[in-house]
Design an enzyme around this catalytic site. Structure first.
Site, PDB file in Angstrom:
ATOM      1  CE  LYS A 170      53.145  52.721  37.997  1.00  0.00           C
ATOM      2  NZ  LYS A 170      53.241  53.926  37.194  1.00  0.00           N
ATOM      3  CG  ASP A 202      58.682  53.649  33.487  1.00  0.00           C
ATOM      4  OD1 ASP A 202      59.052  52.884  34.341  1.00  0.00           O
ATOM      5  OD2 ASP A 202      59.413  54.056  32.286  1.00  0.00           O
ATOM      6  CB  VAL A 206      57.916  52.485  39.672  1.00  0.00           C
ATOM      7  CG1 VAL A 206      57.162  52.402  40.840  1.00  0.00           C
ATOM      8  CG2 VAL A 206      59.087  53.301  39.638  1.00  0.00           C
ATOM      9  N   GLY A 207      56.580  49.904  38.317  1.00  0.00           N
ATOM     10  CA  GLY A 207      55.354  48.821  38.409  1.00  0.00           C
ATOM     11  C   GLY A 207      55.774  47.446  38.367  1.00  0.00           C
ATOM     12  CD  GLU A 245      38.088  49.539  36.797  1.00  0.00           C
ATOM     13  OE1 GLU A 245      37.849  49.364  35.670  1.00  0.00           O
ATOM     14  OE2 GLU A 245      38.410  50.839  37.211  1.00  0.00           O
ATOM     15  CB  CYS A 279      37.520  51.596  32.844  1.00  0.00           C
ATOM     16  SG  CYS A 279      37.074  51.821  34.436  1.00  0.00           S
ATOM     17  CD  GLU A 378      38.918  50.182  27.712  1.00  0.00           C
ATOM     18  OE1 GLU A 378      38.092  50.622  28.561  1.00  0.00           O
ATOM     19  OE2 GLU A 378      39.930  49.630  27.748  1.00  0.00           O
TER      20      GLU A 378
END
Length: 473
Positions: A170, A202, A206-207, A245, A279, A378
């Site tokens: 995905k 999305d 799906v995730g 990650e 990242c 972040e």
């Protein structure tokens, strides 16, 4: 206008069960540039079933067979380099030089690495009277983000194939074009039906069903720490392996030597690459207190040399990926100002002359303390914070004072000192003078995730370990 109305499931291009598509916005123009199939739970079920059916056959293939297929993928990949680069520029705003250079080259590098690691890897060995066997873990759910969309697909798919796993990918719905072309490459290379499947969509539709699916044995996720926590929660009831990650707030310690000015300039350019949407970006620049004035001057000069604009032209920086990302970065820039940091380059708003597109000024803050929001969160944009340290011990203390632990760098001429500092940084990927190695393990400590990608360690994540006791008796 790109049109990708189908998913890739069981070796066939098929419409999603609901027949839906979603629009993809070009971040440089704010205009719709394509439509992509929008999958859902039923499509995930079909893809997982295909991967499950294909697993016994693919997992039984030899190392030579899998290496040959990876090489065939490499041939097809090389044919599509230009298309992949154009798609990257269009979907997430990577400048043409970056998209056609490092972005597509990373994918090729991960492929070459997967082949070499596969052919060298010891899948079985003796441990006393026990035979240790490393076997493919099974069906893998691979969920990738938008910031390095091609590389982050490659670094999951190629080791999974090398290990003998089957998979459902995905990609991010914000940068889906490269995933679609990638599936075409694997299809053209002759990947057996069901071994690789692509379901666009999305996270919610799906995730979630992919990460919670009982017939998925492992989920490999790259993205934000917030989303990674949700993936782990979804996977927990089925006790599947989850590798992550996630985010970072990495420190770049510049040592006090006669190369400081040059090292600061290089640090700014490197951190701003990909509009800061990396990242492992070294977003906290740590400099000696008594050289702070020199460092700030060098950082300002480096930031002001960066060109920003239409990513199809010869510029250093394109836009950030979306309106939501633009708004987040702007909010954090203003927060930095409100908390007392000094803007020495860039600042709020779009760059001069750019009335549309999600462009952010290359921004450098000085007078930053490590408790400020811009030093803790972040930002994922072209925003660098300069933090002064008193001595090397203080620099290491600042570097390790973070909820994250993904990356770090030590810049300096004294290699012995740099090695010592690197050992003391609590992060999974620490470079000395921006070194690079495809074979090195990549991943983080703390809220930066768990597991490792790249090289041999990346292959290991897709393997289970079986002990056969008495094998040698």
């Amino acid at each position: 206008m790109r049109e990708y109305p189908t998913l890739y499931i069981d070796g066939k291009w098929i419409e999603p069960v609901g027949g839906e598509t979603f629009d993809v916005v070009n971040p440089a123009t704010e205009e719709v540039c394509g439509r992509v199939a929008f999958g859902g739970a039923e499509d995930v079920n079909r893809a997982v079933a295909a991967a499950r059916q294909a697993f016994p056959g693919w997992s039984a293939t030899s190392i030579a067979q899998r290496a040959d297929l990876l090489r065939a993928i490499g041939v097809e990949y090389s044919k599509r380099l230009g298309e992949l680069a154009e798609a990257l520029t269009e979907e997430m705003g990577a400048p043409a030089s970056l998209a056609g250079g490092f972005q597509v080259n990373l994918g090729a590098g991960h492929l070459d690495t997967a082949v070499s690691v596969l052919e060298e890897f010891e899948f079985e060995y003796r441990l006393g009277d026990t035979r240790v066997v490393k076997e493919p873990i099974g069906v893998c759910g691979l969920i990738t983000p938008w910031n390095w969309p091609l590389s982050l697909i490659a670094v999951k798919v190629f080791p999974a194939l090398a290990a003998g796993c089957t998979m459902v990918l995905k990609p991010s719905e914000q940068a889906p074009f490269t995933g679609q072309i990638f599936a075409e490459i694997l299809d053209a290379a002759g990947v057996p039906a069901g071994v690789f499947n692509l379901v666009q969509g999305d996270g919610e539709r799906v995730g979630v069903p992919l990460s919670s699916h009982p017939d998925v044995d492992m989920v490999s996720f790259t993205g934000s720490t917030r989303a990674g926590i949700e993936v782990a929660r979804n996977a927990a009831p089925t006790v599947k392996r989850v590798t992550q990650e996630l985010g970072g707030k990495s420190a770049n310690i510049v040592l006090d030597d006669d190369e400081l000015v040059a090292n600061v300039g290089a640090a700014v350019a490197t951190m701003m690459n990909n509009s800061g949407q990396t990242c492992s970006a070294l977003t906290r620049l740590l400099v000696p207190r008594d050289r702070e004035t020199d460092a700030v001057k060098a950082a300002r000069a480096a930031a002001e040399q960066l060109t920003i604009g239409d990513p199809t032209e010869n510029v250093h920086l394109g836009p950030v990926v979306s309106a939501a990302q633009f708004d987040k970065v702007q909010k954090l820039i203003n927060t930095g100002i409100d908390e007392g940091a000094t803007v020495v380059a860039g600042g709020p708003g779009r760059p001069e002359g750019l009335k549309s597109g999600y462009f952010v000024k290359p921004t450098v803050f000085a007078d930053v303390t490590n408790d400020m929001t811009i030093a803790r969160e972040e930002i994922f944009g072209p925003v660098l914070t300069i933090i002064a340290y008193h001595d090397v011990d203080h620099a290491i203390e600042i570097a390790n004072d973070s909820d994250y632990g993904l990356a770090g760098n030590v810049a300096g001429r004294d290699l012995d000192q740099a090695r010592d500092v690197a050992r003391r940084i609590r992060a999974g990927w620490v470079t000395i003078n921006d070194a690079f190695d495809f074979r090195s393990p990549f991943g983080g400590y703390q809220k930066s995730g768990n597991g490792r990608e790249w090289g041999e360690f990346g292959l290991e994540d897709y393997l289970e370990v079986k002990a056969i006791l008495g094998y040698a008796s």
